[in-house]
Design a protein around this motif. Sequence first.
Motif, PDB file in Angstrom:
ATOM      1  N   LYS A 126       0.836  -1.205   0.000  1.00 51.20           N
ATOM      2  CA  LYS A 126       0.000   0.000   0.000  1.00 51.20           C
ATOM      3  C   LYS A 126       0.864   1.245   0.000  1.00 51.20           C
ATOM      4  N   GLU A 127       1.915   1.259   0.853  1.00 50.13           N
ATOM      5  CA  GLU A 127       2.784   2.428   0.945  1.00 50.13           C
ATOM      6  C   GLU A 127       3.528   2.689  -0.360  1.00 50.13           C
ATOM      7  N   LEU A 128       3.747   1.648  -1.131  1.00 52.43           N
ATOM      8  CA  LEU A 128       4.456   1.776  -2.404  1.00 52.43           C
ATOM      9  C   LEU A 128       3.486   1.881  -3.587  1.00 52.43           C
ATOM     10  N   GLY A 129       2.323   2.468  -3.330  1.00 54.60           N
ATOM     11  CA  GLY A 129       1.391   2.732  -4.423  1.00 54.60           C
ATOM     12  C   GLY A 129       0.742   1.486  -4.985  1.00 54.60           C
ATOM     13  N   PHE A 130       0.596   0.440  -4.149  1.00 53.20           N
ATOM     14  CA  PHE A 130       0.013  -0.839  -4.572  1.00 53.20           C
ATOM     15  C   PHE A 130       0.799  -1.439  -5.739  1.00 53.20           C
TER      16      PHE A 130
END
Length: 567
Positions: A443-447
């Motif tokens: 999630k933190e890496l833009g999915f």
Amino acid sequence: MHPQLLSSSLPKPFLQLNDRPKHLLCQQRAACLSSRTYKGPISAEKQGWDLGRFIKTLYFFNGPPSPAKIVEFIIEKLSGPSPKESAKKMETSGFTLVAGATGGVGRRVVNNLRKKGLPVRALVRNEEKARRMLGPDIELIVGDITKESTLAPEYFKGVRKVINAASVIIGPKEGDTPDRAKYSQGIKFFEPEIKGASPEMVEYIGMRNLINAVRESVGLRSGKLIFGFEDQSAKELIWGALDDVVMGGVSESTFLIDRTGGESGKPTGTFKGTVSTANNGGFTSIRTKNFATPKDLSAYDGLELRLKGDGRRYKLIVRTSTDWDTVGYTASFDTIGGRWQSIRLPFSSLRPVFRARTVSDAPPFDPSNVLSLQLMFSKFEYDGKLNPTFVEGPFELPLSSVRAYLKDPITPRFVHVSSAGVTRPDRPGIDLSKQPPAVRLNKELGFVLTFKLKGEDLLRESGIPYTIVRPCALTEEPAGADLVFDQGDNLTGKISREEIALICIAALESPYACDKTFEVKSVVPFSEPFTVDPENPPPEKDYNIYFKTLKDGITGKESLEQSAIAV
């Protein structure tokens, strides 16, 4: 379905005489055209030549007839070319496209392809960087997979295979050294963030754009329909009769659409007519008008005809010139009476023929420039030989489709480097603490993994023969360690970028890798570095040993689908 194609009468574009279709000649001349097998010279009764039909034939294929051209044609046909010797073989060529060619895996793919002497093109965003990294003589396509306008399909003409190593850029938040030393260690060793375009743009939209750009040049597993009927759609061609009237004969043919005459009551085209050797004739044929745009079939290996045979030998003639009276690349084929069958004619089997004579100095057949098709029933074979199945009188050949095909066994045309873990972020019951950073930080890496999976799905659904390689954490270590291949998206570990490059190249040539998705890692644990003694390097791997263990249809999404059903 197209109303014109499904009309029980002749479609308007078909050659018609006196504003009405010409049907079987046997209905009008049955008394003089009795059926008989051709076993040698036939002395046929001299019959009147239909000059009007001759002129209308020229008009149909060439536009308004010029009297000078008609006289020129008649003179030329009386002095045909002398017999020639064996034809040249078709020459084929094509490039492997490497997308993401300046990345860690991509540049290794490029270097290894060039070491093998294979033609390669690199798809890059920055020409200066690419030439500095890959060499000044590398062939480049400058474009950005996130920008569809930079990927015009004509740029990819000649590309036969693709290795896609393009990936979203993940780097350390605190920055990196000029040679990206931190990145090369893997995100296990730094706090990551997305650099540049988003995962959605690169992994999903970028994949869609790249597939659309190369689809025509690499080919589809199901082939390319040129004429025929598929479900509720149809591919239309404008056919006209081209019979021996052009050389003084009286044979006559037509091409009709039969709504229910095909297999299982489906539509089919039908080539039918009456052939006669009167006036030194002896052939009938149907031919398409020149295509408005040449058909590029260079991704394929030949043409497949689906037809209902009658036990006779026919010819397919393919032309690569807009001229009417020119060399045709020709193959004869035998049919089985009363049976639907698929006839495959490899492009390599086509011989250049002009007026039934082989032309040995003709250029090789060019499948990228197909301009017309012709189907013929003739007493003549090539170079003075005769058709052993020739029979005078009426004939009928239902033809439901003409399709370009990929020969068996089909090998991958598009190899994609994805990532292990793409199905895990949404997998129920998974212990994220035991998963790689990319899974925990999806999630933190833009999915990033979510969009990698969506990109994979686009490729699986594209119809292009593919391989999807999911490496575990990538390292700068050399290739050569023992490997573990698995399916279902459960592996964790590491593998060298060099090894992945070699696996991708091997997959392009292996039917066992076709339409497979798999994960791969080294047996060496993270805590142990892997090195190679230059004086005693490991032997080259036969990756087919691994590919042969792979199964169809296993992606790791099975667990997601099962959990959805359970809920």
